[in-house]
Scaffold this motif. Structure first.
Motif, PDB file in Angstrom:
ATOM      1  N   PHE B  22      45.965  41.356  47.798  1.00 53.62           N
ATOM      2  CA  PHE B  22      45.637  41.728  46.560  1.00 53.62           C
ATOM      3  C   PHE B  22      46.954  41.667  45.459  1.00 53.62           C
ATOM      4  O   PHE B  22      47.714  42.202  45.929  1.00 53.62           O
ATOM      5  CB  PHE B  22      44.952  43.031  46.326  1.00 53.62           C
ATOM      6  CG  PHE B  22      43.594  43.211  46.960  1.00 53.62           C
ATOM      7  CD1 PHE B  22      43.038  44.404  46.968  1.00 53.62           C
ATOM      8  CD2 PHE B  22      42.967  42.246  47.605  1.00 53.62           C
ATOM      9  CE1 PHE B  22      41.440  44.802  47.517  1.00 53.62           C
ATOM     10  CE2 PHE B  22      41.624  42.198  48.160  1.00 53.62           C
ATOM     11  CZ  PHE B  22      41.002  43.445  48.152  1.00 53.62           C
ATOM     12  N   LEU B  23      46.355  41.115  44.359  1.00 50.93           N
ATOM     13  CA  LEU B  23      47.932  41.258  43.507  1.00 50.93           C
ATOM     14  C   LEU B  23      47.923  42.682  42.996  1.00 50.93           C
ATOM     15  O   LEU B  23      49.161  42.975  42.928  1.00 50.93           O
ATOM     16  CB  LEU B  23      47.492  40.412  42.225  1.00 50.93           C
ATOM     17  CG  LEU B  23      48.420  40.010  41.301  1.00 50.93           C
ATOM     18  CD1 LEU B  23      49.815  39.236  41.871  1.00 50.93           C
ATOM     19  CD2 LEU B  23      48.166  39.287  40.157  1.00 50.93           C
ATOM     20  N   THR B  24      46.962  43.362  42.611  1.00 54.67           N
ATOM     21  CA  THR B  24      46.915  44.663  42.280  1.00 54.67           C
ATOM     22  C   THR B  24      46.136  45.708  43.189  1.00 54.67           C
ATOM     23  O   THR B  24      45.028  44.927  43.714  1.00 54.67           O
ATOM     24  CB  THR B  24      46.830  45.297  40.904  1.00 54.67           C
ATOM     25  OG1 THR B  24      45.461  44.609  40.496  1.00 54.67           O
ATOM     26  CG2 THR B  24      47.766  44.461  39.906  1.00 54.67           C
ATOM     27  N   PRO B  25      46.378  46.935  43.332  1.00 56.87           N
ATOM     28  CA  PRO B  25      45.645  47.454  44.675  1.00 56.87           C
ATOM     29  C   PRO B  25      44.152  48.163  44.515  1.00 56.87           C
ATOM     30  O   PRO B  25      43.548  48.439  45.489  1.00 56.87           O
ATOM     31  CB  PRO B  25      46.522  48.893  44.976  1.00 56.87           C
ATOM     32  CG  PRO B  25      47.379  48.999  43.721  1.00 56.87           C
ATOM     33  CD  PRO B  25      47.403  47.690  43.047  1.00 56.87           C
ATOM     34  N   ALA B  26      43.683  48.290  43.067  1.00 56.55           N
ATOM     35  CA  ALA B  26      42.571  49.152  42.916  1.00 56.55           C
ATOM     36  C   ALA B  26      41.642  48.050  42.445  1.00 56.55           C
ATOM     37  O   ALA B  26      41.427  47.571  41.303  1.00 56.55           O
ATOM     38  CB  ALA B  26      42.990  50.042  41.710  1.00 56.55           C
ATOM     39  N   ALA B  27      40.706  47.942  43.290  1.00 57.25           N
ATOM     40  CA  ALA B  27      39.745  46.607  43.052  1.00 57.25           C
ATOM     41  C   ALA B  27      38.715  46.919  41.950  1.00 57.25           C
ATOM     42  O   ALA B  27      38.088  48.181  42.156  1.00 57.25           O
ATOM     43  CB  ALA B  27      39.056  46.029  44.284  1.00 57.25           C
ATOM     44  N   TYR B  28      38.449  46.393  40.892  1.00 51.58           N
ATOM     45  CA  TYR B  28      37.341  46.520  39.939  1.00 51.58           C
ATOM     46  C   TYR B  28      37.052  45.236  39.549  1.00 51.58           C
ATOM     47  O   TYR B  28      37.900  44.604  38.477  1.00 51.58           O
ATOM     48  CB  TYR B  28      38.099  47.553  38.945  1.00 51.58           C
ATOM     49  CG  TYR B  28      36.939  47.960  38.035  1.00 51.58           C
ATOM     50  CD1 TYR B  28      36.578  47.159  36.764  1.00 51.58           C
ATOM     51  CD2 TYR B  28      35.972  49.023  38.087  1.00 51.58           C
ATOM     52  CE1 TYR B  28      35.494  47.371  35.760  1.00 51.58           C
ATOM     53  CE2 TYR B  28      34.965  49.467  37.352  1.00 51.58           C
ATOM     54  CZ  TYR B  28      34.735  48.561  36.274  1.00 51.58           C
ATOM     55  OH  TYR B  28      33.781  48.962  35.531  1.00 51.58           O
ATOM     56  N   PRO B  29      35.728  44.724  39.719  1.00 52.51           N
ATOM     57  CA  PRO B  29      34.722  45.551  40.268  1.00 52.51           C
ATOM     58  C   PRO B  29      34.959  45.046  41.792  1.00 52.51           C
ATOM     59  O   PRO B  29      33.749  45.482  42.534  1.00 52.51           O
ATOM     60  CB  PRO B  29      33.546  44.771  39.729  1.00 52.51           C
ATOM     61  CG  PRO B  29      33.813  43.332  39.340  1.00 52.51           C
ATOM     62  CD  PRO B  29      35.391  43.540  38.865  1.00 52.51           C
ATOM     63  N   GLY B  30      35.724  44.433  42.426  1.00 55.99           N
ATOM     64  CA  GLY B  30      35.881  44.053  43.609  1.00 55.99           C
ATOM     65  C   GLY B  30      34.764  42.745  43.971  1.00 55.99           C
ATOM     66  O   GLY B  30      34.083  42.449  43.220  1.00 55.99           O
ATOM     67  N   SER B  31      35.034  42.349  45.047  1.00 52.76           N
ATOM     68  CA  SER B  31      34.316  41.265  45.822  1.00 52.76           C
ATOM     69  C   SER B  31      32.998  41.432  46.542  1.00 52.76           C
ATOM     70  O   SER B  31      33.282  42.572  47.410  1.00 52.76           O
ATOM     71  CB  SER B  31      35.030  40.115  46.364  1.00 52.76           C
ATOM     72  OG  SER B  31      36.157  39.854  45.414  1.00 52.76           O
ATOM     73  N   HIS B  32      32.047  40.828  46.564  1.00 56.22           N
ATOM     74  CA  HIS B  32      30.760  40.856  47.231  1.00 56.22           C
ATOM     75  C   HIS B  32      31.587  40.710  48.899  1.00 56.22           C
ATOM     76  O   HIS B  32      32.498  40.005  49.187  1.00 56.22           O
ATOM     77  CB  HIS B  32      29.881  39.835  47.085  1.00 56.22           C
ATOM     78  CG  HIS B  32      28.955  40.455  46.202  1.00 56.22           C
ATOM     79  ND1 HIS B  32      28.159  41.771  46.069  1.00 56.22           N
ATOM     80  CD2 HIS B  32      28.708  39.905  44.904  1.00 56.22           C
ATOM     81  CE1 HIS B  32      27.409  41.779  45.310  1.00 56.22           C
ATOM     82  NE2 HIS B  32      27.683  40.639  44.561  1.00 56.22           N
ATOM     83  N   CYS B  33      30.813  41.380  49.820  1.00 56.39           N
ATOM     84  CA  CYS B  33      31.082  41.163  51.243  1.00 56.39           C
ATOM     85  C   CYS B  33      30.296  39.900  51.660  1.00 56.39           C
ATOM     86  O   CYS B  33      29.364  39.428  51.111  1.00 56.39           O
ATOM     87  CB  CYS B  33      30.989  42.389  51.869  1.00 56.39           C
ATOM     88  SG  CYS B  33      29.191  42.622  52.286  1.00 56.39           S
ATOM     89  N   PRO B  34      30.815  39.625  52.865  1.00 58.22           N
ATOM     90  CA  PRO B  34      30.050  38.149  53.327  1.00 58.22           C
ATOM     91  C   PRO B  34      28.624  38.505  53.786  1.00 58.22           C
ATOM     92  O   PRO B  34      27.832  37.486  53.786  1.00 58.22           O
ATOM     93  CB  PRO B  34      30.911  37.724  54.513  1.00 58.22           C
ATOM     94  CG  PRO B  34      31.636  38.867  54.984  1.00 58.22           C
ATOM     95  CD  PRO B  34      31.905  39.562  53.708  1.00 58.22           C
ATOM     96  N   MET B  35      28.196  39.772  53.960  1.00 64.92           N
ATOM     97  CA  MET B  35      26.725  39.848  54.234  1.00 64.92           C
ATOM     98  C   MET B  35      25.758  39.479  53.123  1.00 64.92           C
ATOM     99  O   MET B  35      24.787  38.911  53.316  1.00 64.92           O
ATOM    100  CB  MET B  35      26.634  41.289  54.406  1.00 64.92           C
ATOM    101  CG  MET B  35      25.117  42.012  54.532  1.00 64.92           C
ATOM    102  SD  MET B  35      24.891  43.714  54.223  1.00 64.92           S
ATOM    103  CE  MET B  35      24.787  43.811  52.431  1.00 64.92           C
TER     104      MET B  35
END
Lengths: 409, 425
Positions: B22-35
């Motif tokens: 990650f370029l920066t550490p706090a994911a917002y909104p983040g990515s979906h998981c492969p499920m």
């Protein structure tokens, strides 16, 4: 066995998240895979829940897991503290770090000195043994322990509402109705709505209210704590229907040392009675003609099932169908806990009557979504101004919904 | 913060998506998981049931992707939730019982999805699937989708398709049967390059292996003479079928250069024994003309490639051939073919940062520090000092000369409307 056709009971972590997301002026960080928060946010949006508390996630990789690395957490806390100066940061547990033994409380204590402007508030309840409602209870108690500062009681008459959490269907409308009743009966104003409409800054003033109104049992421990610290009296009750609403106001009045305004009580009572008068004759007739139809079955939070059930059977002329609750720790007499398999067995008996339960079960039975009582909801509930279930206006709404379920279409 | 202070690596150091930081550490909104994408794929295949094994979160959220427990063709989409003792002692016996129950309810072919927690506790779903097949007579395709093994959702697409290779058994070769792994049947109507339509007109039976297909189509795929890969999600299945069934494959998914595309067409003609026109001479001529203009306009322009609907590594290598300078690539996934294009870039003297962007507000500060001429993608709200080309909408689903022309035209149009000098913030 854990095989389900429908959504399983949600976890403690989901209960914590549901309760914290509505708090303004705060941020939240989950130490776990991003996927949870990505979905969690969408689910909350569909329930009409505004993301007042900004929700972040760290994500995890295999190296973090195998080496027990917490750098993602510490770096994320640093970034969030910078982006949210002066705001508290809630730390949410997640399933994977729970298994690998990450101690959020210890980490939080260790990091706090580096962030004097940002209160770090860790939560437990991420494990597999914590139920959703236990998560809600833990959260309400933690909030009232951690935030309140010493305050004088307000000059005007004020109250806190404990338990307006976003998981309950119509949580905003119900909160609005309680506020309306308190204004009408006592001229009282809300101080903190915990947790549907409040902010981290507001929570500091929890101790200044004259009374705490606990409207779901998960809030009782929080009320006891506030009573011990600030001497604030509290009532515990979730008013549904005419009788219970009047009784609830009377009890609140007793604790406040003030009678509820009789003119208000009279006008509210008359309004509900008008609607009952219109609906009852035909309901009574239906009971004779087709008793299977005039039965009400309820499934959801025990406080909700109990309250609505009492109103329906004691005042609105309906017969008790099958009542059940959605959590094994809230079983009461006549309100057993039904797992999915048990519910699927019992459902067939009540197909002809009125059913108010979780949205996916309602869909399965072909019942109208307007009568949804619990999560998961099949509707997108984006309208915060729907009529309530609680209180006087809730009684009117319920009678109309039941009447239309019985006689229209 | 400067990018050198982040954990981000250079492209030359990336061996798999696990190296993409990650370029920066706090994911917002983040990515979906492969499920997420595995469920979309699985539920879109007729006759294919699904069982997801995980926490209350995973199983609850899966209902946002597959709302009903039963599919239109009677497929079952059920959930298995681990409890606190299974997390310690394992869930093998109970998952087998769950599969048995589903078998008794009519399930014959099922996708068994393992999420973070069963992966973490080391459940051997492959052997569980084999045992289920032997004892229950069901075809069980296990797919391991822990979000901690990747950053985002693409592996849900390709792992599910690849796992379906497991239900294929060798059969008699059908000469004019060509599989198109990773594409839905609807791809035919959206085929602007025209290759699919032409093949069909020339008597080739196209077997689309993606959402909208059926279990039978996947089983029949084992008899095809060729796998034609037009999207990177189909690559892993094609590779697997080459290994297990000896079916050759040919890919356009990572090709942008005119000569390479022509080579692929020639290969296709040889493999199928038919001429493939697709208006190639005029398409190629258009591309070469656009390239000529592009070499002037794009020369020396540096760029960042943000989240977009295509695999960025081959595109970056192509743009570098035209004289551009890739500084940073956002990678959702890292495909097998990306290795060779990454190598090609590095050999040309380019070694862009390879990262995953998870928080636009925070990431923008680091990206601004790279001072690129262009940002391929969108940013909300826009960043004044980054020239945003936009997300190249409409590019997903394209391939061949058509796709190259699309990209070149989009860049040329963008640059001719706006002066190319960096504005200060």
């Amino acid at each position: 066995m854990g095989l389900h056709r429908f959504q399983p009971e949600p976890s403690g972590r989901m209960g914590i998240l549901s309760t914290l997301v509505t708090i303004k002026g705060a941020a939240l960080l989950e130490f776990g895979s991003m996927g949870h928060m990505r979905y969690g946010r969408t689910l909350l949006q569909r329930r009409g829940v505004k993301e007042n508390c900004r929700l972040y996630a760290t994500h995890l990789d295999e190296a973090d897991i195998s080496l027990g690395g917490t750098e993602r957490l510490t770096r994320a806390v640093e970034a969030i503290a910078r982006a949210h100066p002066g705001q508290p940061l809630f730390l949410l547990p997640s399933s994977v770090p729970e298994i690998t033994g990450v101690d959020l409380f210890a980490l939080s204590k260790m990091m706090q000195p580096d962030y004097p402007e940002n209160l770090l508030v860790p939560f437990g309840g991420g494990g597999f043994k914590t139920s959703f409602y236990q998560g809600v209870e833990e959260t309400l108690l933690t909030l009232v322990k951690v935030f309140p500062k010493e305050r004088e009681k307000t000059g005007r008459l004020t109250f806190n509402l404990l338990g307006t959490c976003s998981d309950q269907v119509k949580f905003q409308s119900d909160a609005r109705e309680i506020q309306r009743m308190m204004a009408g009966a006592f001229g009282a104003e809300p101080l903190v709505l915990l947790s549907s409409e409040t902010s981290a800054a507001e929570l500091e003033g929890l101790g200044a209210a004259h009374i705490n109104l606990v409207i779901r049992r998960e809030g009782e421990k929080a009320a006891i704590h506030l009573n011990e610290r600030f001497g604030t009296p509290y009532s515990v009750g979730r008013p549904y229907g005419l009788k219970a609403s009047a009784q609830w106001l009377s009890e609140v009045g007793r604790l406040l040392g003030q009678e509820p305004n009789p003119a208000f009580l009279t006008s509210e009572t008359l309004e509900v009675e008008e609607v009952l008068k219109a609906a009852m004759p035909r309901i009574r007739f239906l009971k004779k003609q087709n008793p299977k139809k005039a039965r009400l079955s309820l499934g959801g939070h025990t406080d909700v099932v109990k309250g609505i059930g009492q109103f329906a059977t004691e005042e609105a002329g309906l017969d008790q169908g099958t009542f059940w609750c959605d959590s094994p720790e809230m079983v009461e007499e006549h309100i057993p806990y039904f797992s999915e398999s048990r519910w699927l067995k019992e459902a067939e008996k009540e197909r002809e009557g009125i059913v108010m339960a979780r949205g996916d079960f309602m869909e399965y039975l072909g019942k109208p979504g307007e009568l949804t009582l619990a999560q998961p909801d099949a509707y997108w509930r984006l309208n915060a101004y729907e009529p309530p279930y609680m209180g006087f206006r809730g009684a009117i709404n319920l009678i109309c919904l039941w009447y239309n379920a019985l006689f229209s279409g | 913060m400067r990018i050198e202070e982040t954990p981000v690596k250079k492209l030359s150091q990336i061996q798999s998506v696990k190296g993409v930081k990650f370029l920066t550490p706090a994911a917002y909104p983040g990515s979906h998981c492969p499920m997420h994408t595995a469920l979309i794929t699985g539920s879109g295949i007729k006759g294919f049931s699904t069982l997801i094994v995980g926490t209350p979160e995973c199983t609850s959220y899966s209902r946002m992707v597959i709302p009903k427990s039963e599919g239109p063709g009677g497929e079952l989409h059920w959930l298995y939730v681990l409890d606190s003792s299974e997390v310690v002692f394992g869930c093998r016996e109970n998952v087998l019982k769950a599969l048995k129950t589903m078998g008794e309810a009519g399930v014959r072919v099922i996708l068994l999805i393992t999420t973070c927690v069963p992966e973490l506790i080391g459940e051997d779903m492959e052997s569980l699937a084999r045992e289920a097949e032997e004892s229950l007579g069901m075809k069980v395709t296990p797919v391991s989708l822990a979000h901690f093994s990747c950053n985002s959702y693409p592996s849900g697409w390709w792992k599910t398709l690849e796992a379906l290779g497991g239900i294929m058994e060798p059969g008699p070769r059908i000469e004019n049967l060509v599989n198109v792994p990773g594409l839905e049947p609807e791809a035919l109507s959206g085929d602007s390059e025209g290759l699919l339509k032409e093949l069909q007109n020339k008597g080739i039976e196209l077997n689309f292996l993606g959402r909208g297909a059926s279990v039978e189509a996947f089983q029949r795929a084992a008899s095809a003479s060729l796998n034609l890969v037009l999207a990177p999600e189909g690559g892993p299945l094609a590779r697997k079928m080459e290994k297990s069934l000896g079916i050759p494959w040919l890919g356009f998914q990572d090709l942008y250069g005119a000569e390479q595309i022509e080579e692929a067409y020639t290969g296709l003609e040889k493999a199928l024994g038919i001429a493939v026109e697709c208006g190639r001479p005029s398409r190629k001529a258009l591309v070469l003309e656009l390239e000529q203009r592009a070499r002037t306009v794009l020369k020396g322009k540096s760029f960042l490639s943000g989240p977009m609907d295509r695999d960025p590594v081959p595109l970056a290598a192509y743009l570098a051939d035209l004289g551009m300078e890739p500084l940073l690539l956002h990678l959702e996934d890292f495909f097998e073919e990306d290795r060779k294009w990454a190598k090609a870039l590095v050999q040309k003297g380019f070694n862009p940062w390879a990262c995953h962007l998870v928080n636009m507000k925070e990431d923008r500060e680091v990206l601004k520090g790279l001072s690129p001429d262009l940002y391929l993608g969108d940013f909300a709200p826009p960043i004044k000092s980054l020239r945003l080309t936009g997300g190249f909408k409409g590019m997903a689903g394209l391939y061949g000369h058509d796709r190259t022309a699309f990209v070149l035209k989009a860049l040329l149009d963008f640059l001719s409307d706006t002066p190319v000098k960096a504005l200060s913030d």
